[in-house]
Design a protein around this motif. Structure first.
Motif, PDB file in Angstrom:
ATOM      1  N   LEU A  37       0.705  -1.259  -0.028  1.00 44.86           N
ATOM      2  CA  LEU A  37       0.106   0.150  -0.113  1.00 44.86           C
ATOM      3  C   LEU A  37       1.002   1.252   0.011  1.00 44.86           C
ATOM      4  O   LEU A  37       0.606   2.077  -0.685  1.00 44.86           O
ATOM      5  CB  LEU A  37      -1.051   0.128   1.275  1.00 44.86           C
ATOM      6  CG  LEU A  37      -1.906  -1.126   0.989  1.00 44.86           C
ATOM      7  CD1 LEU A  37      -2.718  -0.979   2.350  1.00 44.86           C
ATOM      8  CD2 LEU A  37      -2.936  -1.071   0.002  1.00 44.86           C
ATOM      9  N   ARG A  38       1.888   1.298   0.600  1.00 43.48           N
ATOM     10  CA  ARG A  38       2.912   2.430   0.706  1.00 43.48           C
ATOM     11  C   ARG A  38       3.671   2.561  -0.715  1.00 43.48           C
ATOM     12  O   ARG A  38       3.737   3.855  -0.997  1.00 43.48           O
ATOM     13  CB  ARG A  38       3.911   1.992   1.649  1.00 43.48           C
ATOM     14  CG  ARG A  38       3.374   2.213   3.296  1.00 43.48           C
ATOM     15  CD  ARG A  38       4.491   2.281   4.066  1.00 43.48           C
ATOM     16  NE  ARG A  38       3.692   2.004   5.639  1.00 43.48           N
ATOM     17  CZ  ARG A  38       3.343   2.881   6.338  1.00 43.48           C
ATOM     18  NH1 ARG A  38       3.586   4.628   5.848  1.00 43.48           N
ATOM     19  NH2 ARG A  38       2.822   3.297   7.363  1.00 43.48           N
ATOM     20  N   LEU A  39       3.640   1.376  -1.353  1.00 46.26           N
ATOM     21  CA  LEU A  39       4.342   1.672  -2.485  1.00 46.26           C
ATOM     22  C   LEU A  39       3.145   2.196  -3.641  1.00 46.26           C
ATOM     23  O   LEU A  39       3.437   3.153  -4.386  1.00 46.26           O
ATOM     24  CB  LEU A  39       4.554   0.406  -3.100  1.00 46.26           C
ATOM     25  CG  LEU A  39       5.200   0.094  -4.748  1.00 46.26           C
ATOM     26  CD1 LEU A  39       6.427   0.712  -4.671  1.00 46.26           C
ATOM     27  CD2 LEU A  39       5.573  -1.179  -4.875  1.00 46.26           C
ATOM     28  N   GLY A  40       2.159   1.997  -3.367  1.00 41.45           N
ATOM     29  CA  GLY A  40       0.805   2.363  -4.201  1.00 41.45           C
ATOM     30  C   GLY A  40       0.608   3.842  -3.876  1.00 41.45           C
ATOM     31  O   GLY A  40       0.325   4.734  -5.018  1.00 41.45           O
ATOM     32  N   ARG A  93       1.601   9.862  -4.712  1.00 43.50           N
ATOM     33  CA  ARG A  93       0.401  10.420  -4.683  1.00 43.50           C
ATOM     34  C   ARG A  93       0.313  11.283  -3.020  1.00 43.50           C
ATOM     35  O   ARG A  93      -0.063  12.353  -2.874  1.00 43.50           O
ATOM     36  CB  ARG A  93      -0.797   9.707  -4.481  1.00 43.50           C
ATOM     37  CG  ARG A  93      -2.077  10.457  -4.325  1.00 43.50           C
ATOM     38  CD  ARG A  93      -2.391  11.396  -5.608  1.00 43.50           C
ATOM     39  NE  ARG A  93      -2.734  11.070  -6.762  1.00 43.50           N
ATOM     40  CZ  ARG A  93      -3.315  11.706  -7.647  1.00 43.50           C
ATOM     41  NH1 ARG A  93      -2.931  13.223  -7.608  1.00 43.50           N
ATOM     42  NH2 ARG A  93      -3.408  11.067  -8.932  1.00 43.50           N
ATOM     43  N   HIS A  94       0.881  10.517  -1.945  1.00 39.27           N
ATOM     44  CA  HIS A  94       0.802  10.981  -0.681  1.00 39.27           C
ATOM     45  C   HIS A  94       2.235  11.143  -0.064  1.00 39.27           C
ATOM     46  O   HIS A  94       3.063  10.121  -0.126  1.00 39.27           O
ATOM     47  CB  HIS A  94      -0.313  10.187   0.186  1.00 39.27           C
ATOM     48  CG  HIS A  94      -1.567  10.035  -0.711  1.00 39.27           C
ATOM     49  ND1 HIS A  94      -2.574  11.136  -0.489  1.00 39.27           N
ATOM     50  CD2 HIS A  94      -2.289   9.048  -1.168  1.00 39.27           C
ATOM     51  CE1 HIS A  94      -3.595  10.735  -1.064  1.00 39.27           C
ATOM     52  NE2 HIS A  94      -3.499   9.545  -1.532  1.00 39.27           N
ATOM     53  N   ARG A  95       2.237  12.013   1.019  1.00 37.13           N
ATOM     54  CA  ARG A  95       3.158  11.900   1.825  1.00 37.13           C
ATOM     55  C   ARG A  95       2.817  12.355   3.277  1.00 37.13           C
ATOM     56  O   ARG A  95       1.699  12.742   3.539  1.00 37.13           O
ATOM     57  CB  ARG A  95       4.218  13.067   1.565  1.00 37.13           C
ATOM     58  CG  ARG A  95       4.929  12.751  -0.013  1.00 37.13           C
ATOM     59  CD  ARG A  95       5.996  13.832  -0.182  1.00 37.13           C
ATOM     60  NE  ARG A  95       6.656  13.719  -1.745  1.00 37.13           N
ATOM     61  CZ  ARG A  95       7.634  13.054  -1.795  1.00 37.13           C
ATOM     62  NH1 ARG A  95       7.703  11.932  -1.155  1.00 37.13           N
ATOM     63  NH2 ARG A  95       7.996  12.633  -3.079  1.00 37.13           N
ATOM     64  N   GLY A  96       3.681  11.791   4.138  1.00 35.54           N
ATOM     65  CA  GLY A  96       3.471  12.088   5.763  1.00 35.54           C
ATOM     66  C   GLY A  96       2.119  11.867   6.232  1.00 35.54           C
ATOM     67  O   GLY A  96       1.514  10.707   5.896  1.00 35.54           O
ATOM     68  N   ARG A  97       1.307  12.525   6.811  1.00 38.25           N
ATOM     69  CA  ARG A  97       0.073  12.021   7.397  1.00 38.25           C
ATOM     70  C   ARG A  97      -0.898  11.987   6.178  1.00 38.25           C
ATOM     71  O   ARG A  97      -1.753  11.073   6.468  1.00 38.25           O
ATOM     72  CB  ARG A  97      -0.547  13.557   8.257  1.00 38.25           C
ATOM     73  CG  ARG A  97      -1.778  13.287   8.878  1.00 38.25           C
ATOM     74  CD  ARG A  97      -2.067  14.428   9.738  1.00 38.25           C
ATOM     75  NE  ARG A  97      -3.393  14.164  10.366  1.00 38.25           N
ATOM     76  CZ  ARG A  97      -3.610  13.290  11.633  1.00 38.25           C
ATOM     77  NH1 ARG A  97      -2.638  12.693  12.062  1.00 38.25           N
ATOM     78  NH2 ARG A  97      -4.824  13.171  11.952  1.00 38.25           N
ATOM     79  N   GLN A 108      -3.125   8.467   6.385  1.00 37.15           N
ATOM     80  CA  GLN A 108      -4.862   8.431   6.196  1.00 37.15           C
ATOM     81  C   GLN A 108      -5.273   7.872   4.982  1.00 37.15           C
ATOM     82  O   GLN A 108      -6.336   7.227   5.263  1.00 37.15           O
ATOM     83  CB  GLN A 108      -5.222  10.177   6.273  1.00 37.15           C
ATOM     84  CG  GLN A 108      -5.096  10.829   7.378  1.00 37.15           C
ATOM     85  CD  GLN A 108      -5.355  12.358   7.267  1.00 37.15           C
ATOM     86  OE1 GLN A 108      -5.291  12.935   5.994  1.00 37.15           O
ATOM     87  NE2 GLN A 108      -5.850  13.047   8.275  1.00 37.15           N
ATOM     88  N   ALA A 109      -4.444   7.901   3.932  1.00 37.23           N
ATOM     89  CA  ALA A 109      -4.947   7.113   2.616  1.00 37.23           C
ATOM     90  C   ALA A 109      -4.885   5.437   2.952  1.00 37.23           C
ATOM     91  O   ALA A 109      -5.912   4.922   2.783  1.00 37.23           O
ATOM     92  CB  ALA A 109      -3.993   7.461   1.472  1.00 37.23           C
ATOM     93  N   ILE A 110      -3.844   5.140   3.529  1.00 36.94           N
ATOM     94  CA  ILE A 110      -3.657   3.711   4.030  1.00 36.94           C
ATOM     95  C   ILE A 110      -4.721   3.042   5.137  1.00 36.94           C
ATOM     96  O   ILE A 110      -5.398   2.208   4.799  1.00 36.94           O
ATOM     97  CB  ILE A 110      -2.183   3.466   4.598  1.00 36.94           C
ATOM     98  CG1 ILE A 110      -1.141   3.728   3.469  1.00 36.94           C
ATOM     99  CG2 ILE A 110      -1.989   2.119   5.144  1.00 36.94           C
ATOM    100  CD1 ILE A 110       0.279   3.537   3.895  1.00 36.94           C
ATOM    101  N   ALA A 111      -5.167   4.245   5.846  1.00 41.87           N
ATOM    102  CA  ALA A 111      -6.010   3.687   6.776  1.00 41.87           C
ATOM    103  C   ALA A 111      -7.529   3.462   6.296  1.00 41.87           C
ATOM    104  O   ALA A 111      -8.264   2.927   6.677  1.00 41.87           O
ATOM    105  CB  ALA A 111      -6.291   5.064   8.009  1.00 41.87           C
ATOM    106  N   GLY A 112      -7.580   4.533   5.200  1.00 43.00           N
ATOM    107  CA  GLY A 112      -9.051   4.417   4.386  1.00 43.00           C
ATOM    108  C   GLY A 112      -9.057   3.242   3.560  1.00 43.00           C
ATOM    109  O   GLY A 112     -10.060   2.490   3.685  1.00 43.00           O
ATOM    110  N   ILE A 126      -5.578   3.717  -3.663  1.00 44.68           N
ATOM    111  CA  ILE A 126      -4.744   4.785  -2.852  1.00 44.68           C
ATOM    112  C   ILE A 126      -4.098   5.851  -3.663  1.00 44.68           C
ATOM    113  O   ILE A 126      -3.987   6.980  -2.978  1.00 44.68           O
ATOM    114  CB  ILE A 126      -3.803   4.002  -1.954  1.00 44.68           C
ATOM    115  CG1 ILE A 126      -3.536   4.723  -0.703  1.00 44.68           C
ATOM    116  CG2 ILE A 126      -2.620   3.665  -2.688  1.00 44.68           C
ATOM    117  CD1 ILE A 126      -2.555   3.990   0.530  1.00 44.68           C
ATOM    118  N   ALA A 127      -3.949   5.619  -4.763  1.00 48.44           N
ATOM    119  CA  ALA A 127      -3.519   6.614  -5.596  1.00 48.44           C
ATOM    120  C   ALA A 127      -4.600   7.721  -6.187  1.00 48.44           C
ATOM    121  O   ALA A 127      -4.193   8.641  -6.863  1.00 48.44           O
ATOM    122  CB  ALA A 127      -2.675   6.023  -6.924  1.00 48.44           C
TER     123      ALA A 127
END
Length: 256
Positions: free
Chosen positions: A118-121, A125-129, A133-137, A171-172
């Motif tokens: 998921l972090r790879l995805g 697109r996303h950084r930090g917090r 939040q995107a991974i938690a979603g 997630i992207a």
């Protein structure tokens, strides 16, 4: 190219007009080694719409999705996403503009954990917090993944791998999600859950979905429209309910 409605009546193009389209595929011709597989395919998808791309093996479904993602050479025709011509752009640039492809085989990195996939995805697109939040979603959307976040991709069941592949694409934050046979090899209950998630994502996020499937019943159960390919040509395009009710068309092109 002309298409037909579910009742067999000819239409001008076999697809709705391009007004307000999120994705416009116009006159797409694609082949391998000089042999055409797609012949002048034209399809429009509108924001938040789920379109089932149907047809037997060899109809051209996978080739069409690969052409959208820039993985095969387009001989002629155009692909536009939100009005931008992507026909000659690189695959990574298409992804950055909002096109996500989940290919047959699920595209999970087997050696990485669920969380690492998921972090790879989320990498570009996303950084930090925002990334957390995107991974938690995704974990909220797919609860089985939350319980397996430390498990490696190769340790997951088929259904869990498909959830992970879909979660990594979502997630992207794409505007268009193209999926190739996501139900392949999965138990009926898992298929039902995945289909419901796709329908929910389209409704809640305004996500446009192009779903290539041989599981016609499942695909049409969540789709707004269906497009049927046969030997690389659009032979029918109509409301999902109309296609499901057209026994002659189903027998002729979908095998049931």
């Amino acid at each position: 190219m002309s298409g037909r409605t579910a009742t067999g009546a000819p239409t001008a193009t076999g697809v709705p007009t391009a007004t307000g389209a999120a994705l416009q595929i116009e006159g797409l011709t694609v082949g391998y080694g000089g042999a055409p597989v797609l012949h002048g395919v034209s399809i429009d998808l509108h924001p938040g719409e789920v379109v089932a791309l149907l047809g037997a093996n060899g109809a051209g479904k996978t080739t069409l999705l690969r052409a959208l993602a820039g993985l095969v050479h387009v001989a002629s025709g155009t692909v536009r996403l939100d009005g931008t011509d992507l026909t000659r752009t690189r695959t990574e640039d298409r992804a950055r503009r909002g096109l996500a492809l989940v290919p047959d085989g699920q595209s999970v990195v087997a050696e990485l954990t669920v969380d690492e996939n998921l972090r790879l995805g989320a990498l570009w697109r996303h950084r930090g917090r925002a990334r957390e939040q995107a991974i938690a979603g995704v974990y909220e959307l797919f609860e089985p993944l939350a319980r397996r976040r430390a498990a490696a991709g190769h340790q997951l069941s088929g259904g869990e791998r498909q959830m992970l592949a879909l979660g990594r694409a979502l997630i992207a934050e794409p505007t268009l999600l193209a999926l190739d046979e996501p139900s392949l090899g999965l138990a009926p209950l898992v298929v039902a859950q995945l289909m419901a998630t796709l329908r929910d994502a389209a409704a809640r996020r305004g996500l446009t979905v192009l779903l290539a499937e041989q599981n016609v019943t499942s695909a049409l159960s969540i789709a707004d429209r269906g497009v049927v390919l046969d030997l690389g040509r659009v032979v029918a395009a109509a409301a999902a309910s109309d296609l499901a009710a057209d026994a002659a068309l189903r027998h002729a092109y979908l095998g049931f």
